[in-house]
Design an enzyme around this catalytic site. Sequence first.
Site, mmCIF file in Angstrom:
data_model
loop_
_atom_site.group_PDB
_atom_site.id
_atom_site.type_symbol
_atom_site.label_atom_id
_atom_site.label_comp_id
_atom_site.label_asym_id
_atom_site.label_seq_id
_atom_site.Cartn_x
_atom_site.Cartn_y
_atom_site.Cartn_z
ATOM 1 N N LYS A 116 0.834 -1.220 0.000
ATOM 2 C CA LYS A 116 0.000 0.000 0.000
ATOM 3 C C LYS A 116 0.862 1.261 0.000
ATOM 4 C CE LYS A 116 -2.037 -1.124 3.860
ATOM 5 N NZ LYS A 116 -1.272 -2.353 4.123
ATOM 6 N N ARG A 152 -9.289 1.085 9.010
ATOM 7 C CA ARG A 152 -8.910 -0.296 9.351
ATOM 8 C C ARG A 152 -9.994 -1.009 10.136
ATOM 9 N NH1 ARG A 152 -2.908 0.538 9.136
ATOM 10 N NH2 ARG A 152 -1.860 -1.388 9.632
ATOM 11 N N ARG A 211 11.693 -5.769 4.786
ATOM 12 C CA ARG A 211 11.463 -4.323 4.635
ATOM 13 C C ARG A 211 12.474 -3.527 5.467
ATOM 14 N NH1 ARG A 211 5.540 -1.913 5.290
ATOM 15 N NH2 ARG A 211 5.612 -2.876 7.347
ATOM 16 N N ARG A 222 11.617 -1.796 10.908
ATOM 17 C CA ARG A 222 10.534 -1.426 11.822
ATOM 18 C C ARG A 222 10.411 -2.479 12.909
ATOM 19 N NH1 ARG A 222 5.319 0.215 8.244
ATOM 20 N NH2 ARG A 222 4.322 -0.906 9.960
ATOM 21 N N ARG A 252 -0.148 -9.022 13.411
ATOM 22 C CA ARG A 252 -0.713 -8.009 12.510
ATOM 23 C C ARG A 252 -1.567 -8.654 11.417
ATOM 24 N NH1 ARG A 252 4.433 -5.421 10.676
ATOM 25 N NH2 ARG A 252 3.162 -3.960 9.483
HETATM 26 P P1 ADP Z 1 2.362 -1.883 3.166
HETATM 27 O O1 ADP Z 1 2.363 -0.370 3.129
HETATM 28 O O2 ADP Z 1 1.124 -2.471 2.525
HETATM 29 O O3 ADP Z 1 2.615 -2.453 4.538
HETATM 30 P P2 ADP Z 1 4.918 -1.629 1.719
HETATM 31 O O4 ADP Z 1 4.601 -0.771 0.546
HETATM 32 O O5 ADP Z 1 5.686 -1.018 2.846
HETATM 33 O O6 ADP Z 1 3.570 -2.377 2.261
HETATM 34 O O7 ADP Z 1 5.717 -2.911 1.153
HETATM 35 C C1 ADP Z 1 6.186 -3.927 2.057
HETATM 36 C C2 ADP Z 1 7.571 -4.379 1.592
HETATM 37 O O8 ADP Z 1 7.439 -5.076 0.334
HETATM 38 C C3 ADP Z 1 8.574 -3.236 1.351
HETATM 39 O O9 ADP Z 1 9.863 -3.682 1.740
HETATM 40 C C4 ADP Z 1 8.502 -3.008 -0.187
HETATM 41 O O10 ADP Z 1 9.755 -2.534 -0.693
HETATM 42 C C5 ADP Z 1 8.204 -4.422 -0.691
HETATM 43 N N1 ADP Z 1 7.326 -4.424 -1.888
HETATM 44 C C6 ADP Z 1 6.255 -3.627 -2.137
HETATM 45 N N2 ADP Z 1 5.688 -3.939 -3.329
HETATM 46 C C7 ADP Z 1 6.401 -4.978 -3.830
HETATM 47 C C8 ADP Z 1 6.310 -5.777 -5.029
HETATM 48 N N3 ADP Z 1 5.333 -5.567 -5.944
HETATM 49 N N4 ADP Z 1 7.209 -6.759 -5.200
HETATM 50 C C9 ADP Z 1 8.189 -6.986 -4.265
HETATM 51 N N5 ADP Z 1 8.333 -6.287 -3.131
HETATM 52 C C10 ADP Z 1 7.462 -5.290 -2.907
HETATM 53 P P1 AMP Z 2 1.139 0.533 9.050
HETATM 54 O O1 AMP Z 2 2.274 1.502 8.854
HETATM 55 O O2 AMP Z 2 -0.090 0.886 8.257
HETATM 56 O O3 AMP Z 2 1.577 -0.906 8.878
HETATM 57 O O4 AMP Z 2 0.697 0.686 10.583
HETATM 58 C C1 AMP Z 2 1.579 0.393 11.641
HETATM 59 C C2 AMP Z 2 0.800 0.312 12.958
HETATM 60 O O5 AMP Z 2 0.207 1.592 13.264
HETATM 61 C C3 AMP Z 2 -0.376 -0.662 12.984
HETATM 62 O O6 AMP Z 2 0.017 -2.001 13.271
HETATM 63 C C4 AMP Z 2 -1.247 -0.057 14.097
HETATM 64 O O7 AMP Z 2 -0.715 -0.336 15.388
HETATM 65 C C5 AMP Z 2 -1.087 1.437 13.838
HETATM 66 N N1 AMP Z 2 -2.093 1.951 12.887
HETATM 67 C C6 AMP Z 2 -1.849 2.506 11.656
HETATM 68 N N2 AMP Z 2 -2.994 2.880 11.068
HETATM 69 C C7 AMP Z 2 -3.992 2.542 11.933
HETATM 70 C C8 AMP Z 2 -5.418 2.637 11.881
HETATM 71 N N3 AMP Z 2 -6.056 3.161 10.825
HETATM 72 N N4 AMP Z 2 -6.125 2.170 12.945
HETATM 73 C C9 AMP Z 2 -5.509 1.657 14.019
HETATM 74 N N5 AMP Z 2 -4.176 1.515 14.127
HETATM 75 C C10 AMP Z 2 -3.426 1.961 13.093
#
Ligand code: ADP
Ligand code: AMP
Length: 214
Positions: free
Chosen positions: A13, A87, A126, A159, A170
């Site tokens: 995302k 969420r 990541r 992270r 999660r």
């Molecule tokens: P989210 O915001 O949904 O938690 P991220 O955008 O942070 O996900 O992506 C999670 C991890 O996967 C990051 O390390 C990113 O670089 C990697 N990633 C994202 N999209 C792809 C893809 N299409 N193929 C391979 N790795 C990806």
């Molecule tokens: P994310 O960066 O979206 O993976 O979010 C990291 C963490 O932040 C989550 O595991 C939750 O603890 C908190 N968080 C982020 N967005 C929300 C949301 N919309 N509602 C509740 N908790 C959130």
Amino acid sequence: MIVVLLGPPGVGKGTQGVLLCEARGFTHLSTGDLLRKARREGTPLGREAQGYMDRGELVPDSVIIGMVREALAELGDGGVVFDGFPRTVAQAEALDDVLDELGRSVGRVVVLHADDEVLVKRLSGRRSCPDCGAVYNVHFNAPATEGRCDRCEGTLTQRRDDHPETVRTRLDVYRAQTEPLVAFYEDHPAPVATVEADRPVDEVQAGLLAALDG
Ligand code: ADP
Ligand code: AMP
């Protein structure tokens, strides 16, 4: 246009949200990024959120809704991509109410999909830049120099909630509390599209743009 990107942790995302904003001039609104910034700055909001985040649980709806309301008030009329919000069904209902007050509404919902083993591998690899927010992956998208941000030369970090025990929590929290939003949005006036995210980043982006234009 107000876009909601739905999908489990690690599905892409954030990666896709940033690209979409570059392509369309929208503003990226990630509640996870806002919470991490509040933590770094040591604000009361950041201190309240940190325990929930480190355990992989959701921060309470009231906290999140207040934060989003404030962020939206500062944005004006431009396009917005929501990443990681809403969420819960309560958050989705609150979003509709806040947008209604502003004379706006959700325009498109895109659900990104990938299987759990893909998500676990992505999250374990990541790495993020705490200075500029850039996101990398040691398996799929490594920086040119290990541990250094290509954009700003910051030191990359993992992270805390990307460690394996928290990742499992999660994913469970996603299934229990966030996945029901797919059904919520199927009953909502905004069109819903699903995009397969277990593909290279540029292919997912093309699928996402097609879903928005379709
Ligand atoms: P989210 O915001 O949904 O938690 P991220 O955008 O942070 O996900 O992506 C999670 C991890 O996967 C990051 O390390 C990113 O670089 C990697 N990633 C994202 N999209 C792809 C893809 N299409 N193929 C391979 N790795 C990806
Ligand atoms: P994310 O960066 O979206 O993976 O979010 C990291 C963490 O932040 C989550 O595991 C939750 O603890 C908190 N968080 C982020 N967005 C929300 C949301 N919309 N509602 C509740 N908790 C959130």
